[in-house]
Design an enzyme around this catalytic site. Structure first.
Site, PDB file in Angstrom:
ATOM      1  N   ARG A  45       8.586 -11.295   5.028  1.00 21.00           N
ATOM      2  CA  ARG A  45       8.873 -10.125   5.852  1.00 21.00           C
ATOM      3  C   ARG A  45      10.166 -10.332   6.642  1.00 21.00           C
ATOM      4  O   ARG A  45      10.973  -9.403   6.774  1.00 21.00           O
ATOM      5  CB  ARG A  45       7.714  -9.862   6.821  1.00 21.00           C
ATOM      6  CG  ARG A  45       7.979  -8.720   7.777  1.00 21.00           C
ATOM      7  CD  ARG A  45       6.812  -8.494   8.719  1.00 21.00           C
ATOM      8  NE  ARG A  45       7.088  -7.390   9.624  1.00 21.00           N
ATOM      9  CZ  ARG A  45       6.196  -6.888  10.494  1.00 21.00           C
ATOM     10  NH1 ARG A  45       4.977  -7.404  10.558  1.00 21.00           N
ATOM     11  NH2 ARG A  45       6.525  -5.881  11.277  1.00 21.00           N
ATOM     12  N   ASN A  87       0.944  -2.447   2.784  1.00 25.39           N
ATOM     13  CA  ASN A  87       2.225  -1.746   2.693  1.00 25.39           C
ATOM     14  C   ASN A  87       3.050  -2.226   1.508  1.00 25.39           C
ATOM     15  O   ASN A  87       2.913  -3.375   1.073  1.00 25.39           O
ATOM     16  CB  ASN A  87       3.026  -1.969   3.982  1.00 25.39           C
ATOM     17  CG  ASN A  87       2.549  -1.085   5.108  1.00 25.39           C
ATOM     18  OD1 ASN A  87       2.236   0.081   4.905  1.00 25.39           O
ATOM     19  ND2 ASN A  87       2.486  -1.645   6.307  1.00 25.39           N
ATOM     20  N   CYS A 123      -3.440   4.598   6.481  1.00 27.98           N
ATOM     21  CA  CYS A 123      -2.423   4.193   7.445  1.00 27.98           C
ATOM     22  C   CYS A 123      -2.940   4.540   8.838  1.00 27.98           C
ATOM     23  O   CYS A 123      -3.723   5.480   9.002  1.00 27.98           O
ATOM     24  CB  CYS A 123      -1.111   4.918   7.166  1.00 27.98           C
ATOM     25  SG  CYS A 123       0.245   4.472   8.286  1.00 27.98           S
ATOM     26  N   HIS A 162       4.551   6.729   6.006  1.00 27.76           N
ATOM     27  CA  HIS A 162       5.676   6.343   6.855  1.00 27.76           C
ATOM     28  C   HIS A 162       6.833   7.335   6.770  1.00 27.76           C
ATOM     29  O   HIS A 162       7.992   6.981   7.019  1.00 27.76           O
ATOM     30  CB  HIS A 162       6.144   4.922   6.550  1.00 27.76           C
ATOM     31  CG  HIS A 162       5.182   3.880   7.005  1.00 27.76           C
ATOM     32  ND1 HIS A 162       5.411   2.532   6.922  1.00 27.76           N
ATOM     33  CD2 HIS A 162       3.947   3.999   7.583  1.00 27.76           C
ATOM     34  CE1 HIS A 162       4.388   1.857   7.407  1.00 27.76           C
ATOM     35  NE2 HIS A 162       3.478   2.729   7.811  1.00 27.76           N
ATOM     36  N   TYR A 194       8.773   6.137  12.111  1.00 25.74           N
ATOM     37  CA  TYR A 194       9.583   5.709  10.975  1.00 25.74           C
ATOM     38  C   TYR A 194      10.709   6.677  10.643  1.00 25.74           C
ATOM     39  O   TYR A 194      11.635   6.314   9.908  1.00 25.74           O
ATOM     40  CB  TYR A 194       8.686   5.499   9.744  1.00 25.74           C
ATOM     41  CG  TYR A 194       7.755   4.333   9.918  1.00 25.74           C
ATOM     42  CD1 TYR A 194       8.135   3.043   9.567  1.00 25.74           C
ATOM     43  CD2 TYR A 194       6.485   4.516  10.473  1.00 25.74           C
ATOM     44  CE1 TYR A 194       7.284   1.969   9.757  1.00 25.74           C
ATOM     45  CE2 TYR A 194       5.627   3.447  10.663  1.00 25.74           C
ATOM     46  CZ  TYR A 194       6.033   2.172  10.304  1.00 25.74           C
ATOM     47  OH  TYR A 194       5.193   1.113  10.507  1.00 25.74           O
TER      48      TYR A 194
END
Length: 459
Positions: free
Chosen positions: A90, A144, A164, A194, A241
């Site tokens: 990540r 995700n 989500c 998102h 987002y």
């Protein structure tokens, strides 16, 4: 009822366990198995999970294992919450795109594509094992990028629904600002995972979004980290987002000046694991609220209960009338609203007003400008036969255009994840509205492959 959590060694698993314990009447679990290859973490989190159940008087049995097949055996539902490559991967997703002047983020842009390429093959392998070991089980995907991962599962014929926590987070925050119980708040939530907007916020069936923005616009704007003037102009509440699209260059500048979110989470995880090791701890610690995934447990309980025929309660609520609800078993798209509210719907708690929740599932004509097999995030009737999106009002071009663009990218991203190849990665990056230039796409393609070679069988 047996539930299996793949990725049970996650530091936010105690949030899920707390929800299972509190909402045991909604989702009566006899056995819960946590599955994760990280044995040491699993031992810590499994021990805390047992203490949480015991402290709240839950009679269910909690076990844990690194053996995926053994953990899946006999499960009624499987929750996926895994991170391929961990926080180290990540951190890369959030940093190397910045060198090209592009957003560094784990679910969108080049970083989001990297995560999809690492994740989709692993998830599909897990799903095939689910098909063999517990063929009737539902898969609830919280991994995700949820939209792309859920589409991979659905297009391969798996019983899956994506989840989500953005919608339930908005519901809880709006309820607090309005001074009402969360179950009275209905959201008209629409878009892709998102990439969503709240087009209406209803309390007892009345849209109070204009009032919410007039009286609490500054607080809402601070929460989504966008200008109050933009919210007033749009007349909607974008998800956080949307910052990456509406304020791309400003966000890139901001991200270049501070540690990545992955670095922050890694530090939090070390603190949380120290807390979890305390044998006296029998509740989720306050520090966990900074980890992310707020209200995930409530949404997961409601969705899982609905899929297993329990009529889930406690999730996200939406404005759906009886003539739109269908039978919560996949027929709602055949109904047409008739009460003059233009088909406006939202995500709902099951129960008295219908088992409707905000989930990720096939479009199936709901947004007419998208293919039927696109995965959208909208209110849907949910039941043992799956999730069926409810009718929606027409969407303004300002929102539909961006949705269409990102949906096209997601189609290319899934093809790259399934088939591999530099050219497919390049095409997906070129199609993404946050990239879209040849030079950027070429450079980002090389960076993505270089940073993820160990996870890409074709590289």
């Amino acid at each position: 009822m047996k539930l299996a959590v793949v990725g049970g060694g996650s530091t936010y698993t105690p949030e899920l366990i707390d929800g299972f314990a509190r909402l045991r009447d909604v989702l009566p679990i006899a056995e819960l198995v946590l599955i994760d290859p990280a044995a040491e973490r699993l031992e810590l989190i499994g021990g805390l999970a047992r203490r949480i159940f015991a402290a709240q008087g839950h009679p269910g049995r909690i076990t844990w294992t690194h053996d995926l097949d053994a953990g899946l055996d006999g499960a009624d539902a499987v929750l996926l919450q895994l991170r391929v490559g961990g926080q180290a991967a990540r951190n890369q997703d959030e940093t190397w795109p910045l060198t090209c002047g592009c957003i560094g983020q784990e679910t969108t842009g080049a970083g989001g594509l990297a995560k999809a390429l690492r994740t989709v093959p692993i998830v599909l392998d897990i799903a095939e094992r689910v098909r063999r070991r517990c063929p009737d089980a539902w898969i609830v995907d919280f991994t995700n990028p949820v939209g792309i991962v859920t589409r991979a599962l659905l297009t391969h014929g798996h019983k899956a629904v994506g989840l989500c926590n953005v919608a339930i987070g908005f519901q809880r925050k709006f309820a607090r600002l309005l001074g009402v119980a969360p179950e009275r708040v209905e959201l008209e939530h629409i878009g892709l995972n998102h990439l969503t907007w709240e087009r209406a916020v209803r309390v007892d069936g009345v849209d109070v979004l204009p009032k919410l923005l007039a009286e609490h616009g500054d607080a809402v704007a601070d929460d989504v980290r966008m200008p109050r003037a933009l919210l007033d102009r749009l007349g909607v509440v974008p998800s956080y987002y949307l910052r990456y699209y509406y304020q791309h260059d400003a966000v890139v500048s901001e991200l270049r000046t501070k540690p990545s979110r992955a670095a922050e989470v890694a530090a939090l995880e070390r603190q949380l694991l120290d807390l979890y090791a305390d044998p006296a701890l029998a509740e989720k610690p306050e520090l966990l609220s900074r980890r992310g995934g707020a209200f995930y447990s409530e949404a997961a309980v409601a969705l899982t209960s609905s899929l297993l025929g329990g009529g889930g309660q406690g999730g996200v609520r939406g404005g759906v009338r009886s003539d739109v609800q269908g039978d919560a078993e996949g027929h709602a798209q055949d109904r047409v609203p008739r009460d003059g509210r233009d088909g406006a719907v939202g995500g709902a708690v099951g129960g008295a007003r219908g088992d409707v929740q905000i989930v990720n599932t096939f479009n199936n004509g709901t947004l007419p400008f998208l293919p039927d097999d696109a995965v959208i995030e909208v209110p849907a009737a949910v039941g043992p036969r799956g999730a069926s999106p409810l009718p929606l009002r027409p969407l303004a071009p300002l929102f539909a255009g961006l949705i269409g663009n990102v949906a096209a990218y997601e189609d290319l991203a899934l093809e790259a994840a399934l088939k591999g190849g530099r050219d497919r990665v390049f095409s997906a990056l070129l199609a993404h509205p946050l990239i879209g230039q040849i030079d950027y796409a070429e450079r980002l393609t090389d960076e993505l492959i270089a940073h993820n070679r160990e996870h890409l069988t074709w590289a």
